[in-house]
Write a protein that holds these residues in place. Structure first.
Motif, mmCIF file in Angstrom:
data_model
loop_
_atom_site.group_PDB
_atom_site.id
_atom_site.type_symbol
_atom_site.label_atom_id
_atom_site.label_comp_id
_atom_site.label_asym_id
_atom_site.label_seq_id
_atom_site.Cartn_x
_atom_site.Cartn_y
_atom_site.Cartn_z
ATOM 1 N N PHE A 122 -29.459 -21.464 10.253
ATOM 2 C CA PHE A 122 -28.000 -21.387 10.121
ATOM 3 C C PHE A 122 -27.544 -20.936 8.739
ATOM 4 O O PHE A 122 -26.388 -21.097 8.383
ATOM 5 C CB PHE A 122 -27.377 -22.741 10.456
ATOM 6 C CG PHE A 122 -27.668 -23.190 11.856
ATOM 7 C CD1 PHE A 122 -27.344 -22.389 12.926
ATOM 8 C CD2 PHE A 122 -28.293 -24.404 12.099
ATOM 9 C CE1 PHE A 122 -27.628 -22.793 14.230
ATOM 10 C CE2 PHE A 122 -28.571 -24.825 13.384
ATOM 11 C CZ PHE A 122 -28.242 -24.004 14.459
ATOM 12 N N ALA A 123 -28.465 -20.370 7.974
ATOM 13 C CA ALA A 123 -28.102 -19.878 6.634
ATOM 14 C C ALA A 123 -27.179 -18.668 6.763
ATOM 15 O O ALA A 123 -27.259 -17.911 7.714
ATOM 16 C CB ALA A 123 -29.351 -19.514 5.865
ATOM 17 N N CYS A 170 -23.624 -26.388 7.994
ATOM 18 C CA CYS A 170 -24.851 -26.434 7.192
ATOM 19 C C CYS A 170 -24.559 -26.122 5.729
ATOM 20 O O CYS A 170 -25.083 -26.784 4.821
ATOM 21 C CB CYS A 170 -25.859 -25.442 7.762
ATOM 22 S SG CYS A 170 -27.527 -25.614 7.103
ATOM 23 N N ALA A 171 -23.695 -25.136 5.488
ATOM 24 C CA ALA A 171 -23.329 -24.787 4.112
ATOM 25 C C ALA A 171 -22.635 -25.956 3.424
ATOM 26 O O ALA A 171 -22.885 -26.235 2.241
ATOM 27 C CB ALA A 171 -22.433 -23.554 4.107
ATOM 28 N N SER A 201 -23.334 -22.722 10.941
ATOM 29 C CA SER A 201 -23.620 -22.169 9.615
ATOM 30 C C SER A 201 -22.660 -22.736 8.579
ATOM 31 O O SER A 201 -23.051 -23.066 7.452
ATOM 32 C CB SER A 201 -23.529 -20.642 9.645
ATOM 33 O OG SER A 201 -24.552 -20.085 10.447
ATOM 34 N N LYS A 218 -23.311 -20.545 16.359
ATOM 35 C CA LYS A 218 -24.014 -20.251 15.105
ATOM 36 C C LYS A 218 -23.034 -20.158 13.938
ATOM 37 O O LYS A 218 -23.307 -20.649 12.835
ATOM 38 C CB LYS A 218 -24.799 -18.950 15.225
ATOM 39 C CG LYS A 218 -25.641 -18.630 13.978
ATOM 40 C CD LYS A 218 -26.466 -17.371 14.177
ATOM 41 C CE LYS A 218 -27.417 -17.144 12.998
ATOM 42 N NZ LYS A 218 -26.717 -16.883 11.737
ATOM 43 N N ARG A 271 -32.650 -22.725 7.562
ATOM 44 C CA ARG A 271 -32.977 -21.296 7.621
ATOM 45 C C ARG A 271 -32.303 -20.626 8.803
ATOM 46 O O ARG A 271 -31.819 -19.503 8.700
ATOM 47 C CB ARG A 271 -34.494 -21.108 7.721
ATOM 48 C CG ARG A 271 -35.259 -21.530 6.469
ATOM 49 C CD ARG A 271 -36.711 -21.119 6.552
ATOM 50 N NE ARG A 271 -37.412 -21.770 7.656
ATOM 51 C CZ ARG A 271 -37.970 -22.977 7.558
ATOM 52 N NH1 ARG A 271 -37.908 -23.651 6.423
ATOM 53 N NH2 ARG A 271 -38.593 -23.501 8.588
#
Length: 221
Positions: free
Chosen positions: A220-221, A115-116, A112, A108, A218
């Motif tokens: 991996f935010a 993803c960012a 994350s 995760k 959402r």
């Protein structure tokens, strides 16, 4: 020698590219990496080559802690090159070869960061168009950097939508150690539940159903 860069040797480990060299930036006394961009050729390629140059300049303007820093875009008679920061560490693909799969908390954290990086680039009109475990670097300090953003000189199929699917495939690979089953989200969900039992159910469903609007951002935010 290319401007202020002294090429040391070819390194296929940076982003999985055969056209990447480790180099030394002689002007600033720092290590760097140099990637040759494959430009369109043939009749009518001029506009696409100009578009590729503009894309490269846009990439060079991206500054994010999870995106490799591009120092300079270099034009020469031999072609177009990107000079970027040299990273000490391992690609995520190398990590998975050694460890097979990663537990949910570590997966995760990595996802994350990826993803960012993708969201930051998307907001600036840039899609990766080639995200795999070979284009994510886990640095020696434990950081995560996305590299290998494509410079195509033409609109690429999918764009952010393709990046979303690729992120789901990457998440599945990290958590299971397997390639995702094609065309079977139900099978993917069953494998995720079996091999990543510590993964929250809503996260498993988002990965299994990855795609535009699949909820990955959402999770991996």
């Amino acid at each position: 020698m290319l401007r202020n860069l002294q090429l040391l040797f070819n390194s296929g480990r940076l982003g999985g590219s055969a056209h990447v060299w480790e180099a030394q930036d002689l002007s600033l006394g720092r290590p760097a990496a140099l990637k040759k961009v494959e430009l369109p050729e043939g009749p009518g390629a001029g506009p696409r080559r100009e578009a590729a140059l503009e894309e490269a300049k846009t990439l060079a303007g991206l500054r994010h802690p999870n995106i490799v820093d591009i120092y300079e875009v270099l034009e020469s008679p031999a072609g177009l090159y990107l000079a970027f920061e040299y990273l000490q560490g391992k690609t995520l693909r190398q990590v998975l070869i050694e460890e097979k799969r990663l537990p949910w908390p570590r997966a995760k954290a990595i996802l994350s960061a990826v993803c960012a990086a993708l969201e930051f680039a998307r907001e600036r009109g840039v899609a990766h168009r080639g995200l795999t475990s070979a284009s994510v670097m886990v640095t020696a300090e434990g950081g995560v950097k996305v590299l290998g953003f494509a410079v195509a000189g033409a609109p690429a199929a999918g764009g952010p939508a393709a990046d979303s699917r690729a992120l789901g495939d990457l998440a599945y690979e990290i958590l299971t150690g397997e390639e995702p089953p094609r065309g079977s989200s139900e099978q993917a969900l069953l494998r995720l539940r079996a091999l990543a039992p510590d993964m929250p159910p809503e996260a498993a469903e988002a990965v299994a159903l990855s795609g535009p609007g699949g909820g990955l951002a959402r999770v991996f935010a």
